[in-house]
Design a protein around this motif. Structure first.
Motif, short mmCIF file in Angstrom:
data_model
loop_
_atom_site.label_atom_id
_atom_site.label_comp_id
_atom_site.label_asym_id
_atom_site.label_seq_id
_atom_site.Cartn_x
_atom_site.Cartn_y
_atom_site.Cartn_z
N ASP A 165 0.84 -1.20 0.00
CA ASP A 165 0.00 0.00 0.00
C ASP A 165 0.86 1.25 0.00
O ASP A 165 0.61 2.20 -0.75
CB ASP A 165 -0.92 0.00 1.22
CG ASP A 165 -2.13 -0.91 1.03
OD1 ASP A 165 -2.30 -1.46 -0.07
OD2 ASP A 165 -2.89 -1.08 2.01
N LYS A 166 1.88 1.26 0.84
CA LYS A 166 2.79 2.41 0.93
C LYS A 166 3.47 2.65 -0.41
O LYS A 166 3.57 3.79 -0.89
CB LYS A 166 3.83 2.15 2.02
CG LYS A 166 5.09 2.99 1.95
CD LYS A 166 4.84 4.45 2.22
CE LYS A 166 6.16 5.22 2.22
NZ LYS A 166 5.96 6.66 2.37
N MET A 167 3.93 1.59 -1.04
CA MET A 167 4.65 1.71 -2.30
C MET A 167 3.76 2.26 -3.41
O MET A 167 4.15 3.19 -4.15
CB MET A 167 5.21 0.34 -2.69
CG MET A 167 6.22 0.36 -3.81
SD MET A 167 7.17 -1.19 -3.84
CE MET A 167 5.87 -2.41 -4.02
N TYR A 168 2.56 1.71 -3.53
CA TYR A 168 1.67 2.16 -4.60
C TYR A 168 1.08 3.54 -4.32
O TYR A 168 0.84 4.33 -5.24
CB TYR A 168 0.55 1.14 -4.80
CG TYR A 168 1.04 -0.18 -5.35
CD1 TYR A 168 1.95 -0.22 -6.42
CD2 TYR A 168 0.64 -1.40 -4.81
CE1 TYR A 168 2.41 -1.43 -6.92
CE2 TYR A 168 1.09 -2.61 -5.30
CZ TYR A 168 1.99 -2.61 -6.35
OH TYR A 168 2.45 -3.81 -6.85
N GLU A 169 0.87 3.88 -3.04
CA GLU A 169 0.42 5.23 -2.69
C GLU A 169 1.48 6.26 -3.07
O GLU A 169 1.15 7.37 -3.50
CB GLU A 169 0.11 5.30 -1.20
CG GLU A 169 -1.18 4.61 -0.80
CD GLU A 169 -1.32 4.47 0.70
OE1 GLU A 169 -0.42 4.95 1.43
OE2 GLU A 169 -2.32 3.88 1.16
N THR A 170 2.72 5.90 -2.91
CA THR A 170 3.81 6.81 -3.27
C THR A 170 3.81 7.06 -4.78
O THR A 170 4.02 8.19 -5.23
CB THR A 170 5.17 6.23 -2.83
OG1 THR A 170 5.14 6.00 -1.42
CG2 THR A 170 6.30 7.18 -3.16
N LEU A 171 3.56 6.01 -5.56
CA LEU A 171 3.50 6.18 -7.01
C LEU A 171 2.32 7.07 -7.41
O LEU A 171 2.42 7.90 -8.32
CB LEU A 171 3.39 4.82 -7.68
CG LEU A 171 4.62 3.92 -7.63
CD1 LEU A 171 4.33 2.58 -8.29
CD2 LEU A 171 5.82 4.59 -8.30
N GLU A 172 1.19 6.89 -6.73
CA GLU A 172 0.02 7.73 -7.04
C GLU A 172 0.29 9.19 -6.67
O GLU A 172 -0.14 10.11 -7.37
CB GLU A 172 -1.20 7.20 -6.29
CG GLU A 172 -1.68 5.85 -6.82
CD GLU A 172 -2.79 5.25 -5.98
OE1 GLU A 172 -3.21 5.93 -5.01
OE2 GLU A 172 -3.23 4.13 -6.30
N ARG A 207 1.34 14.92 -8.05
CA ARG A 207 2.16 16.12 -7.82
C ARG A 207 3.04 16.49 -9.00
O ARG A 207 3.29 17.68 -9.22
CB ARG A 207 3.03 15.93 -6.57
CG ARG A 207 2.23 15.88 -5.29
CD ARG A 207 3.16 15.97 -4.09
NE ARG A 207 2.42 16.05 -2.84
CZ ARG A 207 2.99 16.20 -1.65
NH1 ARG A 207 4.32 16.27 -1.56
NH2 ARG A 207 2.26 16.26 -0.56
N HIS A 208 3.52 15.48 -9.73
CA HIS A 208 4.49 15.77 -10.79
C HIS A 208 4.04 15.29 -12.16
O HIS A 208 4.80 15.40 -13.12
CB HIS A 208 5.84 15.13 -10.44
CG HIS A 208 6.48 15.73 -9.22
ND1 HIS A 208 7.33 16.81 -9.28
CD2 HIS A 208 6.38 15.40 -7.91
CE1 HIS A 208 7.74 17.13 -8.06
NE2 HIS A 208 7.18 16.27 -7.20
N ASN A 209 2.84 14.73 -12.22
CA ASN A 209 2.31 14.23 -13.49
C ASN A 209 3.25 13.21 -14.12
O ASN A 209 3.45 13.18 -15.34
CB ASN A 209 2.03 15.38 -14.47
CG ASN A 209 1.14 14.95 -15.61
OD1 ASN A 209 0.30 14.07 -15.45
ND2 ASN A 209 1.32 15.57 -16.78
N ARG A 213 12.80 10.02 -6.03
CA ARG A 213 13.76 10.82 -6.77
C ARG A 213 13.58 10.51 -8.24
O ARG A 213 13.62 9.36 -8.64
CB ARG A 213 15.19 10.49 -6.34
CG ARG A 213 16.24 11.28 -7.08
CD ARG A 213 17.60 11.06 -6.49
NE ARG A 213 17.63 11.51 -5.11
CZ ARG A 213 18.65 11.28 -4.31
NH1 ARG A 213 19.68 10.61 -4.72
NH2 ARG A 213 18.63 11.71 -3.06
N ILE A 214 13.37 11.54 -9.05
CA ILE A 214 13.20 11.36 -10.48
C ILE A 214 14.53 11.61 -11.16
O ILE A 214 15.18 12.62 -10.92
CB ILE A 214 12.14 12.32 -11.04
CG1 ILE A 214 10.82 12.13 -10.29
CG2 ILE A 214 11.95 12.12 -12.53
CD1 ILE A 214 9.76 13.12 -10.66
N MET A 215 14.95 10.67 -11.99
CA MET A 215 16.23 10.79 -12.66
C MET A 215 16.04 10.98 -14.15
O MET A 215 15.05 10.53 -14.72
CB MET A 215 17.08 9.55 -12.40
CG MET A 215 17.30 9.29 -10.92
SD MET A 215 18.53 8.03 -10.64
CE MET A 215 20.01 8.94 -10.97
#
Length: 538
Positions: free
Chosen positions: A14-21, A26-28, A465-467
């Protein structure tokens, strides 16, 4: 395409997929694929908890069972490998890989798949030299030895992967390839994890088997987890001839999945825009499985893989283009992996806990179908046959297990000199496992209502972190310069932990005067699951 990479998930789906959502809102940015580098913990019920090699107080149900039951569905295709804290009985059902839940795919003991033309490989487990040359002989219910040996890497999986000739884009391992720390900011790593120093300086930290694969496969990206620290490196490979183009691997180790931790990475990977959106078999890998099928071993006897030493009539099991073509023809050039997920165990019901549920040895229909399609040996079926033959000879299974206990931990000769499972030092960021048998009773499990009362989800965005298109590690970093900021590409600073050396080391055995002889330090691992434990660690 955008690929999200996570470290040790520890069942916190849940934590992992919520982070992706949150990332998308926030960043599209919406990843097309999520990769997880082990300790996924696909726990379906209380019996699975008892097959997970952690002290009883850390056996929490977490949230995977909701995806297994169909209550929830993974919002993005997820591909993962196994680590050293898994429901081993569940993953053992799928030695060649398969779906553990809709949209969540396990790569098996070792495997290669394709997604949008990107070739993704991986190897599950961690390295231990005394089990490396054995077959996959374990089956549930496990004993104190087999609950650990079940997740140890075997030489046959490494041998299969070394038959690959075509380029690999992404590769995953749970423990780090040995020596990889020499190709990144070693000074910064030791600042964050000072207890690694002895093994780094003696070059014994990490897996020699994974290092061998790194040298052979030379993938574009290599992702690992296990040590619970973020670390990047850039390894330039030597060329075998003047005609061969130089190759390099961008290595990244991910932190564990917990609030306020930099545990998720987003990278851009070149892909085939004409390829479909389905996960696909890799034709070369299937051909290799067929070629090496005669090498399958389900005994605990140690044995070496074929090599060019005059003792084996055949040692090269790499496959020809003709063999690959035959696989394509068998599949009518349709490599799509069937969505044939099947429930093989009862799902956890919070309203009806069953703490005494016993694990059973199960043959998964996915594996049966896969083996029948490609003419492969079903490892679990072979184990089952061996058990029945043993019973037919009138041998007592309990005596067999006792014999296994007495020999399972004996050190066997190996092509690798050092027995190392990725980390033998005390690591306060992981769960403690007393390798000498001091664990709590395996029959004990906890079904604390952690998934029903999850810790408050962090709205801070430090977890991601987006690379850009490539991970850039400067040459100064690789030379351990005074520049202590490791990754230039992300633009954000590395999250630093307080030095773990401030915590006193625990000693096992002996009286208060130390009369027992050798002083032992409990083997890594603690405070991984609960947020309050994490606060203490940090």
């Amino acid at each position: 395409m955008k690929v999200a990479v996570a470290g040790c998930c520890h069942g916190a789906l849940d934590k992992m997929y919520e982070t992706l959502e949150l990332l998308q809102r926030r960043h599209n940015v919406r990843p097309d694929l999520l990769l997880c580098c082990g300790d996924f913990q696909a726990v379906r019920n209380e019996a699975d908890l008892r097959c997970m090699a952690v002290p009883a107080k850390y056996r929490h149900m977490q949230t995977f069972y909701r995806y297994y039951s169909g209550e929830k569905k993974a919002p993005v295709l997820t591909v993962f490998i196994g680590g050293n804290h898994e429901a081993s009985n569940h993953l053992q059902e799928l030695p060649y890989g398969g779906w553990v839940a809709p949209n969540i795919y396990y790569l098996g003991y070792a495997g290669v798949v394709r997604f949008r033309g990107v070739r993704i490989g991986g190897i599950s487990g961690i390295f231990k030299s005394h089990d490396y040359r054995k077959g996959h002989f374990e089956y549930p219910p496990y004993n104190q030895q087999t609950i650990r040996s079940a997740y140890h890497v075997r030489n046959i999986e490494v041998f299969k992967l070394k038959q690959l000739k075509r380029p690999i884009d992404i590769f995953m391992s749970h423990d780090w390839p040995r020596s990889i720390y020499h190709y990144g900011n070693k000074k910064q790593l030791l600042k964050m994890k000072s207890f690694f120093r002895q093994e780094v300086e003696s070059n014994t930290l990490g897996s020699p088997a994974a290092s061998e694969l790194l040298q052979h496969l030379k993938p574009t990206y290599w992702f690992s987890a296990h040590l619970h620290v973020k670390f990047a490196a850039f390894m330039q490979h030597e060329t075998n001839s003047k005609e061969e183009l130089p190759k390099a691997t961008k290595f990244l180790a991910l932190d564990k999945c917990l609030p306020h931790r930099d545990f998720l990475q987003i990278i851009d990977v070149e892909h085939d825009p004409n390829a479909g959106d389905s996960l696909e078999y890799d034709a070369e890998w299937i051909a290799i499985l067929k070629a090496t099928n005669s090498l399958v071993n389900v005994t605990q006897s140690s044995w070496n893989m074929p090599e060019n030493n005059g003792l084996h009539a055949k040692w090269d099991y790499s496959v020809t283009e003709e063999a690959i073509k035959e696989v394509l023809e068998e599949l009518n050039h349709d490599l799509k992996i069937p969505c044939n997920f099947t429930l093989t165990a009862a799902c956890y019901d919070p309203s009806k806990p069953q703490k005494n549920m016993e694990p059973v040895h199960t043959i998964n229909p996915q594996t049966t179908e896969f083996c029948a399609q490609f003419g492969l040996t079903d490892i679990n079926d072979r184990i089952q046959q061996a058990k029945e033959e043993s019973s037919g000879r009138g041998e007592c299974e309990e005596e067999e297990e006792e014999e296994m206990d007495s020999t399972g931990s004996a050190e066997e000769p190996s092509e690798y000199n050092t027995d190392n499972s990725g980390l033998s030092s005390f690591n306060p960021d992981e769960i403690m496992l007393d390798e000498e048998g001091g664990d709590e009773d395996l029959s004990t499990c906890s079904v604390d209502p952690s998934p029903d009362h999850p810790p408050e989800f962090s709205t801070s965005f430090s977890d991601i972190r987006i690379m850009p298109d490539s991970m850039v590690v400067s040459s100064d970093d690789a030379m351990d310069s005074n520049n202590e900021e490791l990754e230039k590409s992300g633009g954000s600073k590395q999250v630093e932990e307080k030095s773990s050396t401030e915590r006193p080391l625990k000693r096992i055995g002996g009286d208060e005067n130390g009369n027992s002889g050798v002083k032992k330090i409990k083997r890594r691992n603690q405070a991984i699951y609960a947020a309050e434990d994490e606060d203490k660690t940090d």
